[in-house]
Design a protein around this motif. Sequence first.
Motif, PDB file in Angstrom:
ATOM      1  N   GLY A 175       8.489  -0.892  -9.959  1.00 56.57           N
ATOM      2  CA  GLY A 175       9.346  -2.018  -9.573  1.00 56.57           C
ATOM      3  C   GLY A 175       9.707  -2.038  -8.098  1.00 56.57           C
ATOM      4  N   ARG A 176       9.009  -1.201  -7.306  1.00 58.20           N
ATOM      5  CA  ARG A 176       9.309  -1.138  -5.864  1.00 58.20           C
ATOM      6  C   ARG A 176       8.090  -1.572  -5.040  1.00 58.20           C
ATOM      7  NH1 ARG A 176      10.715   4.513  -4.050  1.00 58.20           N
ATOM      8  NH2 ARG A 176      11.222   3.347  -2.157  1.00 58.20           N
ATOM      9  N   PRO A 177       8.305  -2.258  -3.904  1.00 59.06           N
ATOM     10  CA  PRO A 177       7.194  -2.729  -3.081  1.00 59.06           C
ATOM     11  C   PRO A 177       6.590  -1.603  -2.238  1.00 59.06           C
ATOM     12  CG  PRO A 177       9.241  -3.239  -1.970  1.00 59.06           C
ATOM     13  CD  PRO A 177       9.618  -2.637  -3.319  1.00 59.06           C
ATOM     14  N   PHE A 178       5.302  -1.665  -2.044  1.00 57.09           N
ATOM     15  CA  PHE A 178       4.615  -0.779  -1.093  1.00 57.09           C
ATOM     16  C   PHE A 178       4.987   0.697  -1.276  1.00 57.09           C
ATOM     17  CE2 PHE A 178       3.746  -4.820   1.064  1.00 57.09           C
ATOM     18  CZ  PHE A 178       2.423  -4.634   1.418  1.00 57.09           C
ATOM     19  N   VAL A 179       4.745   1.196  -2.478  1.00 56.39           N
ATOM     20  CA  VAL A 179       4.965   2.619  -2.744  1.00 56.39           C
ATOM     21  C   VAL A 179       3.673   3.353  -3.118  1.00 56.39           C
ATOM     22  CG1 VAL A 179       7.400   2.405  -3.372  1.00 56.39           C
ATOM     23  CG2 VAL A 179       5.647   2.117  -5.142  1.00 56.39           C
ATOM     24  N   GLY A 180       2.570   2.636  -3.308  1.00 58.93           N
ATOM     25  CA  GLY A 180       1.282   3.278  -3.576  1.00 58.93           C
ATOM     26  C   GLY A 180       0.631   3.739  -2.278  1.00 58.93           C
ATOM     27  N   LYS A 181      -0.681   3.925  -2.313  1.00 59.85           N
ATOM     28  CA  LYS A 181      -1.403   4.436  -1.128  1.00 59.85           C
ATOM     29  C   LYS A 181      -1.203   3.540   0.095  1.00 59.85           C
ATOM     30  CE  LYS A 181      -5.092   7.583  -2.319  1.00 59.85           C
ATOM     31  NZ  LYS A 181      -5.250   7.591  -3.801  1.00 59.85           N
ATOM     32  N   LEU A 239       0.931   4.301   3.652  1.00 59.67           N
ATOM     33  CA  LEU A 239       0.434   4.093   5.016  1.00 59.67           C
ATOM     34  C   LEU A 239       1.380   3.175   5.798  1.00 59.67           C
ATOM     35  CD1 LEU A 239      -1.558   4.460   7.296  1.00 59.67           C
ATOM     36  CD2 LEU A 239      -3.029   2.704   6.263  1.00 59.67           C
ATOM     37  N   LEU A 240       1.858   2.119   5.153  1.00 55.49           N
ATOM     38  CA  LEU A 240       2.822   1.239   5.830  1.00 55.49           C
ATOM     39  C   LEU A 240       4.052   2.034   6.269  1.00 55.49           C
ATOM     40  CD1 LEU A 240       3.809  -1.574   6.729  1.00 55.49           C
ATOM     41  CD2 LEU A 240       4.748  -1.874   4.419  1.00 55.49           C
ATOM     42  N   THR A 241       4.544   2.883   5.392  1.00 55.41           N
ATOM     43  CA  THR A 241       5.714   3.709   5.722  1.00 55.41           C
ATOM     44  C   THR A 241       5.430   4.581   6.944  1.00 55.41           C
ATOM     45  OG1 THR A 241       6.307   3.706   3.382  1.00 55.41           O
ATOM     46  CG2 THR A 241       7.344   5.387   4.751  1.00 55.41           C
ATOM     47  N   LYS A 242       4.222   5.167   6.995  1.00 54.99           N
ATOM     48  CA  LYS A 242       3.830   6.002   8.138  1.00 54.99           C
ATOM     49  C   LYS A 242       3.727   5.204   9.428  1.00 54.99           C
ATOM     50  CE  LYS A 242       0.106   8.500   8.320  1.00 54.99           C
ATOM     51  NZ  LYS A 242      -1.210   9.124   7.954  1.00 54.99           N
ATOM     52  N   GLU A 298       7.142   4.606  10.608  1.00 55.28           N
ATOM     53  CA  GLU A 298       7.750   5.829  11.140  1.00 55.28           C
ATOM     54  C   GLU A 298       7.152   6.229  12.486  1.00 55.28           C
ATOM     55  OE1 GLU A 298       7.444   8.545   7.839  1.00 55.28           O
ATOM     56  OE2 GLU A 298       9.277   7.734   6.903  1.00 55.28           O
ATOM     57  N   SER A 299       5.910   5.794  12.754  1.00 58.49           N
ATOM     58  CA  SER A 299       5.280   6.140  14.043  1.00 58.49           C
ATOM     59  C   SER A 299       6.033   5.527  15.219  1.00 58.49           C
ATOM     60  CB  SER A 299       3.814   5.692  14.054  1.00 58.49           C
ATOM     61  OG  SER A 299       3.712   4.286  14.205  1.00 58.49           O
ATOM     62  N   VAL A 300       6.829   4.495  14.963  1.00 63.94           N
ATOM     63  CA  VAL A 300       7.667   3.917  16.012  1.00 63.94           C
ATOM     64  C   VAL A 300       9.161   4.074  15.677  1.00 63.94           C
ATOM     65  CG1 VAL A 300       5.952   2.309  16.935  1.00 63.94           C
ATOM     66  CG2 VAL A 300       7.394   1.600  15.005  1.00 63.94           C
ATOM     67  N   ASP A 301       9.445   5.096  14.847  1.00 67.05           N
ATOM     68  CA  ASP A 301      10.840   5.410  14.492  1.00 67.05           C
ATOM     69  C   ASP A 301      11.569   4.273  13.803  1.00 67.05           C
ATOM     70  OD1 ASP A 301      11.165   8.131  15.270  1.00 67.05           O
ATOM     71  OD2 ASP A 301      10.964   7.456  17.349  1.00 67.05           O
ATOM     72  N   ILE A 302      10.853   3.529  13.004  1.00 63.64           N
ATOM     73  CA  ILE A 302      11.522   2.569  12.125  1.00 63.64           C
ATOM     74  C   ILE A 302      11.447   3.149  10.717  1.00 63.64           C
ATOM     75  CG2 ILE A 302      11.485   0.248  11.149  1.00 63.64           C
ATOM     76  CD1 ILE A 302      10.230  -0.780  13.709  1.00 63.64           C
ATOM     77  N   LYS A 303      12.572   3.176  10.026  1.00 62.71           N
ATOM     78  CA  LYS A 303      12.588   3.619   8.634  1.00 62.71           C
ATOM     79  C   LYS A 303      12.405   2.407   7.723  1.00 62.71           C
ATOM     80  CE  LYS A 303      16.705   5.709   8.828  1.00 62.71           C
ATOM     81  NZ  LYS A 303      17.198   5.622  10.208  1.00 62.71           N
ATOM     82  N   PHE A 323      -2.590  -6.581  10.201  1.00 61.35           N
ATOM     83  CA  PHE A 323      -3.531  -6.219   9.144  1.00 61.35           C
ATOM     84  C   PHE A 323      -2.773  -5.655   7.939  1.00 61.35           C
ATOM     85  CE2 PHE A 323      -6.633  -5.665  12.749  1.00 61.35           C
ATOM     86  CZ  PHE A 323      -7.572  -6.593  12.299  1.00 61.35           C
ATOM     87  N   HIS A 324      -3.330  -5.870   6.749  1.00 53.63           N
ATOM     88  CA  HIS A 324      -2.774  -5.260   5.545  1.00 53.63           C
ATOM     89  C   HIS A 324      -3.123  -3.769   5.546  1.00 53.63           C
ATOM     90  CE1 HIS A 324      -1.848  -4.407   1.399  1.00 53.63           C
ATOM     91  NE2 HIS A 324      -1.312  -5.611   1.279  1.00 53.63           N
ATOM     92  N   PRO A 325      -2.181  -2.888   5.180  1.00 51.92           N
ATOM     93  CA  PRO A 325      -2.501  -1.453   5.183  1.00 51.92           C
ATOM     94  C   PRO A 325      -3.670  -1.084   4.262  1.00 51.92           C
ATOM     95  CG  PRO A 325      -0.322  -1.861   4.235  1.00 51.92           C
ATOM     96  CD  PRO A 325      -0.770  -3.135   4.866  1.00 51.92           C
ATOM     97  N   SER A 326      -3.906  -1.826   3.195  1.00 50.87           N
ATOM     98  CA  SER A 326      -5.055  -1.481   2.344  1.00 50.87           C
ATOM     99  C   SER A 326      -6.372  -1.741   3.081  1.00 50.87           C
ATOM    100  CB  SER A 326      -5.002  -2.206   0.996  1.00 50.87           C
ATOM    101  OG  SER A 326      -5.130  -3.581   1.185  1.00 50.87           O
TER     102      SER A 326
END
Length: 195
Positions: free
Chosen positions: A55-61, A65-68, A71-76, A158-161
């Motif tokens: 039930g959560r968005p963007f939690v798979g592979k 990658l989106l989360t990473k 985080e590469s620009v210090d955004i949580k 681009f889409h992370p997938s």
Amino acid sequence: MTREDLMKIVGERISKCTACPLYATRTNTVVGEGSLYTPIMFVGEGPGEEEDKTGRPFVGKAGQLLTKILESVDIKREDVYICNVVKCRPPENRTPKQEEQKACGHFLFAQIMIVDPVVIVPLGSTALSFFLNQNLSISEYRGKEIDWKGGKKLFPMFHPSFLLRNPSKEKGSPKDLTWQDIKKVKAFFEQYKGR
Ligand code: URA
Ligand code: SF4
Ligand code: URA
């Protein structure tokens, strides 16, 4: 009513929605998550398997990658709002059909009204095409600022997938361009966060 109250109502409506055939095969609806006071909203295409399960968005592979990338620009993740054009998983992760996007779109528009972001980041061609009502290629538009309704800007990426399928980091590759784009998103975030 607070933004939290309003988003809760939208979430309840989504959880009961049967307006398109995707309701029949979902496990969970995926409303979205993150800050309701952020200047930046990310919009993907629709839930995948892991998102449907949790039930959560963007939690798979792709989501990891989106989360990473954030985080590469210090955004949580919690600093931005993350959601999708459709709230129920399309079978076999196919692209949601236009009728499905049209049936679901009012929920996304409600979310945009509640969060009132300055910059909306459509991830991939499907989300970009949804916002501009025509078939557009993400390669052509990513990294461009496009004026949209209500003084808002679209800033497609681009889409992370897609990045998972194109892992090269060579100059000019999708990953390299995404690295440039996320730095621009960071600059928007800093510019507009106190607004
Ligand atoms: N892909 C998307 O477009 N959205 C998600 O939430 C996960 C994967
Ligand atoms: Fe309703 Fe959207 Fe789910 Fe279709 S995808 S059933 S319109 S919530
Ligand atoms: N995101 C990318 O796409 N590339 C990097 O090097 C870092 C973040």
